[in-house]
Design a protein around this motif. Structure first.
Motif, mmCIF file in Angstrom:
data_model
loop_
_atom_site.group_PDB
_atom_site.id
_atom_site.type_symbol
_atom_site.label_atom_id
_atom_site.label_comp_id
_atom_site.label_asym_id
_atom_site.label_seq_id
_atom_site.Cartn_x
_atom_site.Cartn_y
_atom_site.Cartn_z
ATOM 1 N N GLU A 142 0.834 -1.207 0.000
ATOM 2 C CA GLU A 142 0.000 0.000 0.000
ATOM 3 C C GLU A 142 0.872 1.261 0.000
ATOM 4 N N ASP A 143 1.947 1.254 0.780
ATOM 5 C CA ASP A 143 2.855 2.393 0.816
ATOM 6 C C ASP A 143 3.519 2.605 -0.538
ATOM 7 N N VAL B 106 2.314 1.700 -3.532
ATOM 8 C CA VAL B 106 1.304 2.219 -4.456
ATOM 9 C C VAL B 106 1.060 3.699 -4.191
ATOM 10 N N THR B 107 0.996 4.077 -2.930
ATOM 11 C CA THR B 107 0.807 5.481 -2.568
ATOM 12 C C THR B 107 1.965 6.333 -3.077
ATOM 13 N N ALA B 108 3.179 5.836 -2.938
ATOM 14 C CA ALA B 108 4.354 6.579 -3.392
ATOM 15 C C ALA B 108 4.365 6.735 -4.913
ATOM 16 N N VAL B 109 4.023 5.672 -5.637
ATOM 17 C CA VAL B 109 3.964 5.746 -7.107
ATOM 18 C C VAL B 109 2.907 6.758 -7.533
ATOM 19 N N THR B 110 1.748 6.698 -6.898
ATOM 20 C CA THR B 110 0.659 7.623 -7.231
ATOM 21 C C THR B 110 1.057 9.073 -6.941
ATOM 22 N N ILE C 158 13.048 2.419 -0.499
ATOM 23 C CA ILE C 158 12.351 1.806 -1.633
ATOM 24 C C ILE C 158 11.198 2.699 -2.072
ATOM 25 N N LEU C 159 10.656 3.472 -1.149
ATOM 26 C CA LEU C 159 9.555 4.373 -1.483
ATOM 27 C C LEU C 159 10.031 5.514 -2.377
#
Length: 56
Positions: free
Chosen positions: A5-6, A8-12, A34-35
């Motif tokens: 989830e973290d 996906v949030t970072a990519v978004t 990694i984020l």
């Protein structure tokens, strides 16, 4: 390491920043995270969309 989830949030968030035209230095994550990598991946995609949307 971040959860899925973290990541996906970072990519978004990176994609949104790229689409807005923010500088890549706007990444809120440490370079060793990694984020940060996920954010930059999203940023690059958003930046391509931003550039493609501009009239030539």
């Amino acid at each position: 390491m971040g959860t899925r989830e973290d990541i996906v949030t970072a990519v978004t968030a990176g994609r949104e920043a790229g689409e807005r035209g923010d500088p890549p230095t706007a990444c809120p994550y440490p370079l060793t995270s990694i984020l940060s990598t996920a954010w930059i991946k999203g940023y690059a995609a958003g930046r391509r969309e931003h550039e493609a949307g501009r009239p030539a």
